[in-house]
Write an enzyme that holds these catalytic residues in place. Structure first.
Site, PDB file in Angstrom:
ATOM      1  N   CYS A   1      57.431  60.487  39.644  1.00  0.00           N
ATOM      2  CA  CYS A   1      56.404  60.726  38.624  1.00  0.00           C
ATOM      3  C   CYS A   1      55.852  59.595  37.921  1.00  0.00           C
ATOM      4  O   CYS A   1      54.757  59.660  37.445  1.00  0.00           O
ATOM      5  CB  CYS A   1      57.125  61.905  37.628  1.00  0.00           C
ATOM      6  SG  CYS A   1      57.770  63.379  38.619  1.00  0.00           S
ATOM      7  N   THR A   2      56.792  58.735  37.339  1.00  0.00           N
ATOM      8  CA  THR A   2      56.445  57.510  36.711  1.00  0.00           C
ATOM      9  C   THR A   2      55.443  56.757  37.484  1.00  0.00           C
ATOM     10  O   THR A   2      54.312  56.476  36.996  1.00  0.00           O
ATOM     11  CB  THR A   2      57.646  56.799  36.508  1.00  0.00           C
ATOM     12  OG1 THR A   2      58.730  57.368  35.652  1.00  0.00           O
ATOM     13  CG2 THR A   2      57.219  55.566  35.656  1.00  0.00           C
TER      14      THR A   2
END
Length: 261
Positions: A90-91
């Site tokens: 996600c980052t």
């Protein structure tokens, strides 16, 4: 910053999908919100299809409270969800979208992310995203705080296991959903990835280009099409009408004609 940023490190667990137990503060917030949450049932869940009106909602975000339809305004909008904060895949995704934001801005496209945690958690996470994934760009779009799971429910951003826990007090991990929504608030494209698979931001941008060119020119786009390449004339358009509208075109089959726009 949040106190806990440890990831689950089991070799049999998909590390990108899950994070460590929430902090005491986030546990308290989750508990408060779940106490007032409604019962989620399949009968009450909207069925979103291409062409559906995007369900509206009000929510807290890292940029403050929003009404989703008001946020869309007269722009195209990409709504995309993430399994949890402080997770590795996600980052990278949120940072890649931030780096591409100028391209989306040129196309009148707004970005808005979602994770089923608090806005406070999201804001702490953003500093990590800027550190490692934006290639120097500022993170400059909102992330929805969906700790009560209402948006995840409205947009069916949940896998089978997540659905089983929708009415429990446990946190859920949303799948990687992507919704491209036009200025009329209609859903134009839907992509759904499992938690383990990172998205291709260039593909999302390519789809925006394809949708906008199709709307503006009345054409379709072939496989692997990129902006500037030949497009397809719909079979419903006669040769005479195609020549009047597009000028020169190539006929590969009676039903397959290409041209430039």
């Amino acid at each position: 910053m949040l106190a806990a940023r440890q990831f689950l490190r089991s070799s049999t667990t998909v590390a990108c999908a899950f994070k460590a137990a929430p902090t005491l503060r986030s546990q308290s917030l989750l508990s408060q919100r779940f106490q007032s949450s409604v019962k989620f049932t399949q009968e009450n869940q909207p069925r979103i299809r291409i062409g559906s009106l995007a369900p509206n909602f009000k929510a807290e975000t890292t940029s403050g409270a929003i009404d989703f339809h008001e946020y869309i305004g007269d722009s195209w909008t990409i709504l995309f969800s993430h399994p949890a904060d402080f997770t590795p895949v996600c980052t990278t995704e949120l940072g890649a979208f931030a780096a591409l934001k100028p391209e989306f801005d040129q196309r009148n496209v707004k970005l808005i992310g979602l994770s089923a945690e608090s806005a406070e958690s999201h804001k702490a996470w953003i500093s990590d995203i800027e550190d490692v994934s934006t290639h120097g760009a500022k993170f400059d779009y909102p992330i929805i705080a969906d700790i009560n799971k209402e948006v995840a429910f409205l947009y069916d951003m949940i896998d089978v296991e997540g659905w089983k826990n929708m009415n429990n007090k446990e946190p859920i991990f949303t799948v990687r959903s992507v919704f491209i929504i036009d200025p009329a608030k209609k859903v134009r494209l839907i992509m759904t990835y499992p938690a383990s698979t990172g998205r291709n931001t260039s593909e999302v941008l390519r789809c925006v280009d394809a949708l906008q060119v199709a709307d503006n020119k009345g054409i379709a786009t072939p496989v692997d099409w990129q902006l500037g390449q030949d497009v397809i004339i719909p079979p419903s358009v006669s040769d005479e009408a195609a020549k009047a509208k597009f000028g020169e075109f190539k006929t590969l089959k009676s039903y397959l004609r290409t041209t430039k726009v």
